[in-house]
Design a protein around this motif. Structure first.
Motif, short mmCIF file in Angstrom:
data_model
loop_
_atom_site.label_atom_id
_atom_site.label_comp_id
_atom_site.label_asym_id
_atom_site.label_seq_id
_atom_site.Cartn_x
_atom_site.Cartn_y
_atom_site.Cartn_z
N LYS A 106 47.88 -1.12 26.52
CA LYS A 106 48.78 -1.69 25.51
C LYS A 106 49.59 -2.86 26.07
O LYS A 106 49.92 -3.79 25.35
N ALA A 107 49.95 -2.76 27.34
CA ALA A 107 50.71 -3.86 27.96
C ALA A 107 50.46 -3.81 29.46
O ALA A 107 50.32 -2.73 30.03
N ALA A 108 50.41 -5.01 30.07
CA ALA A 108 50.29 -5.08 31.53
C ALA A 108 51.57 -5.71 32.06
O ALA A 108 51.99 -6.76 31.57
N VAL A 109 52.18 -5.05 33.03
CA VAL A 109 53.40 -5.62 33.62
C VAL A 109 53.01 -6.23 34.97
O VAL A 109 52.44 -5.55 35.83
N ILE A 110 53.28 -7.53 35.11
CA ILE A 110 52.76 -8.26 36.28
C ILE A 110 53.90 -8.84 37.11
O ILE A 110 54.62 -9.74 36.64
N PRO A 111 54.11 -8.35 38.34
CA PRO A 111 55.10 -9.01 39.20
C PRO A 111 54.52 -10.32 39.73
O PRO A 111 53.34 -10.38 40.07
N LEU A 112 55.35 -11.35 39.78
CA LEU A 112 54.88 -12.68 40.19
C LEU A 112 54.29 -12.66 41.60
O LEU A 112 53.30 -13.34 41.88
N LYS A 113 54.91 -11.91 42.51
CA LYS A 113 54.40 -11.83 43.89
C LYS A 113 54.15 -10.36 44.23
O LYS A 113 55.05 -9.53 44.09
N ARG A 114 52.95 -10.08 44.73
CA ARG A 114 52.60 -8.68 44.95
C ARG A 114 53.34 -8.03 46.11
O ARG A 114 53.48 -6.81 46.17
N ASN A 115 53.83 -8.87 47.06
CA ASN A 115 54.49 -8.27 48.23
C ASN A 115 56.01 -8.28 48.15
O ASN A 115 56.68 -7.90 49.09
N ASN A 116 56.53 -8.78 47.05
CA ASN A 116 57.98 -8.84 46.95
C ASN A 116 58.51 -7.52 46.37
O ASN A 116 58.26 -7.20 45.21
N GLU A 117 59.25 -6.80 47.22
CA GLU A 117 59.66 -5.45 46.83
C GLU A 117 60.53 -5.43 45.58
O GLU A 117 60.35 -4.58 44.70
N ASP A 118 61.45 -6.41 45.47
CA ASP A 118 62.35 -6.43 44.30
C ASP A 118 61.55 -6.60 43.01
O ASP A 118 61.78 -5.92 42.02
N LEU A 119 60.59 -7.55 43.07
CA LEU A 119 59.80 -7.82 41.86
C LEU A 119 58.94 -6.61 41.50
O LEU A 119 58.84 -6.21 40.33
N VAL A 120 58.32 -6.03 42.52
CA VAL A 120 57.41 -4.90 42.26
C VAL A 120 58.21 -3.68 41.73
O VAL A 120 57.78 -3.02 40.78
N ASN A 121 59.37 -3.44 42.34
CA ASN A 121 60.18 -2.30 41.87
C ASN A 121 60.63 -2.48 40.42
O ASN A 121 60.59 -1.55 39.61
N LYS A 122 61.04 -3.71 40.12
CA LYS A 122 61.50 -4.00 38.76
C LYS A 122 60.33 -3.81 37.77
O LYS A 122 60.48 -3.19 36.70
N ALA A 123 59.17 -4.35 38.18
CA ALA A 123 57.99 -4.25 37.30
C ALA A 123 57.59 -2.78 37.10
O ALA A 123 57.26 -2.36 35.99
N SER A 124 57.67 -1.99 38.18
CA SER A 124 57.31 -0.56 38.07
C SER A 124 58.24 0.14 37.10
O SER A 124 57.82 0.98 36.31
N LYS A 125 59.53 -0.22 37.20
CA LYS A 125 60.50 0.44 36.30
C LYS A 125 60.17 0.11 34.84
O LYS A 125 60.17 0.98 33.96
#
Ligand code: ATP
Length: 452
Positions: A357-376
């Motif tokens: 239904k939706a894909a959440v994509i962090p801009l950089k795969r190794n950036n912890e802040d972006l990945v955590n936010k995207a996971s949430k």
């Protein structure tokens, strides 16, 4: 525009994980397919949509999940042992075997030879042994349609619910037919799924209910994304009717290989309940039923005014899940020329059917802040229960968009450095490719909007 040829679809299905040839690593099993990670989601979504329209949106239909292995007696008295066959022809020249209707002008479709055997009936049911001793008498069949176990459970359901006529019993499940010539991808296969409703009505009201279900089923397919110009109603000629049918309307879809049946809506009269009923002479049965059965039960209903017992008629809309998937993929598949000279493939499935239904994509795969936010964000949207949402952490936004266009994901949500600063994300629309920035606080609302 729908896909131009079958190869485009088959290739997309394999490449992206919708549908695979079964037992492929051993050369494949003909006419049998497996549904991969996206195929199973699409299939489940189609089945849920059918279930909802048949059961949850109405009050006159109950569900059932009956066994696949079916007593030989059921299929004897249903008429399948005697009549569920295709006329089989052999070509003496190339040894090819095919259904006689495939021999145009009496010629073999493979080599063109006219040296053919006479057609002989070939029963399409798969037989199997039940229990440890294989002495030829203890066999059962894999059901060739889900309908029969609905008829045999008619009384159980009547006794355990408070239904009165008209009412229906709906079932989704596997059916098996040893097709002489399987083919055309998942159009004609030996193991497939059906979505069947048996709707029981008073004799005399059957024609009106038949029309009702033809129209209802036609508009349901349109709501799933089938275009009217590719869906036709066909009155089946008397000579082509199944042994149980008084009248059948087929919904014919323009598949990549031609106009063929997607769903059949049959007036099965009192044939099936009549055939499976004990003491048939107690009833005025109109159909030429299978006589002298060993049933222990009368599958009848009482007219509350006249107090007379009668065998109801049944209207049966019977749709193929696999043919539905094929038709919907065909409708949704598009190739578009982009301004930069590239092409994109996009699957414009209706969002309620989209595997993701939706894909959440962090801009950089190794950036912890972006990945955590995207996971949430992924987890929050997932809890809304509208279907599968994924975290697409491939680290390549362009590639992510391309993949999700091809698999029909309605929106991609990109989490970038601005998200960390001001809690906003970008939403990209699959069909228009337009992007807009929204606050994460509005995300739930924006997400729900795609299903309206
Ligand atoms: P056909 O004439 O194409 O063989 P049918 O008239 O025998 O089909 P039905 O017995 O009416 O089919 O079955 C109801 C539905 O089940 C069909 O409309 C179709 O969608 C599906 N179906 C039947 N046979 C197959 C098959 N071999 N592979 C995939 N789907 C099938």
């Amino acid at each position: 525009m729908a896909s131009k040829n079958m190869e485009d679809l088959v290739s997309l299905c394999k490449r992206r994980g919708f549908i695979f040839q079964s037992s492929e690593i051993y050369g494949g099993l003909q006419g049998i397919y497996d549904y991969g990670p996206l195929g199973v989601e699409l299939k489940n979504n189609l089945k849920s949509s059918w279930w909802k329209s048949m059961i949850y949106d109405r009050d006159d239909v109950e569900g059932l999940d009956a066994s696949i292995l079916t007593s030989r007696h059921v299929l004897k008295y249903s008429g399948h042992e005697d009549t569920f066959s295709d006329p089989l022809v052999d070509c003496r020249n190339c040894k090819n075997r095919f259904r006689s209707d495939q021999a145009t002008d009496g010629k073999c479709p493979a080599c063109g030879s006219s040296d053919l055997t006479k057609p002989r009936p070939f029963n399409l049911m798969f037989k199997t042994t039940v229990g440890p001793v294989d002495d030829g008498s203890n066999y059962a069949y894999l059901r060739p349609e889900t309908a029969q176990q609905i008829f045999t459970n008619f009384k159980n359901i009547l006794d355990s619910t408070s239904k009165t006529i008209p009412f229906g019993i709906a079932q989704i499940g596997k059916a098996f037919r040893n097709e002489v010539t399987p083919g055309k991808f998942i159009f004609r296969v030996r193991e497939f799924e059906q979505m069947e409703l048996e709707f029981f009505v008073e004799p005399g009201k059957d024609d009106e209910w038949h029309k009702y279900w033809v129209d209802k089923r036609y508009s349901w397919w349109i709501d799933q994304g089938i275009s009217e110009k590719r869906l036709k109603k066909l009155d089946v000629e008397d000579a082509d009717l199944s042994h149980y049918s008084k009248a059948t309307v087929d919904l014919m879809y323009e598949f990549p290989h031609g106009l063929e049946e997607l769903e059949g809506i049959a007036n099965r009269t009192d044939f099936d309940l009549g055939s499976h009923t004990k003491n048939q002479n107690d009833f005025k049965i109109s159909a030429d039923v299978m006589k002298n059965n060993q049933s222990t039960t009368k599958l009848s209903i009482q007219n509350l005014e006249s107090k007379e017992w009668y065998i109801p008629y049944v209207i049966e809309p019977s749709a193929g899940v696999d043919r539905g998937i094929f038709a919907l993929l065909n409708e949704a598949y598009k190739e578009e020329d982009l301004e930069n000279g590239n092409k994109r493939i996009v699957l414009s499935l209706k969002p309620h059917l989209s595997p993701i239904k939706a894909a959440v994509i962090p801009l950089k795969r190794n950036n912890e802040d972006l990945v955590n936010k995207a996971s949430k964000i992924k987890n929050d949207l997932q809890t809304l229960g509208m279907g599968r949402v994924i975290l697409e952490n491939s680290g390549n936004i362009g590639k992510g968009y391309r993949r999700h266009d091809e698999i029909g994901t309605p929106i991609c949500i990109t989490v970038d450095f601005e998200t960390i600063e001001n809690d906003t994300v970008t939403i990209r629309d699959r069909d228009t490719m337009s992007q807009k920035r929204v606050s994460t606080h509005d995300l739930e609302l924006e997400y729900k909007k795609i299903f309206n």
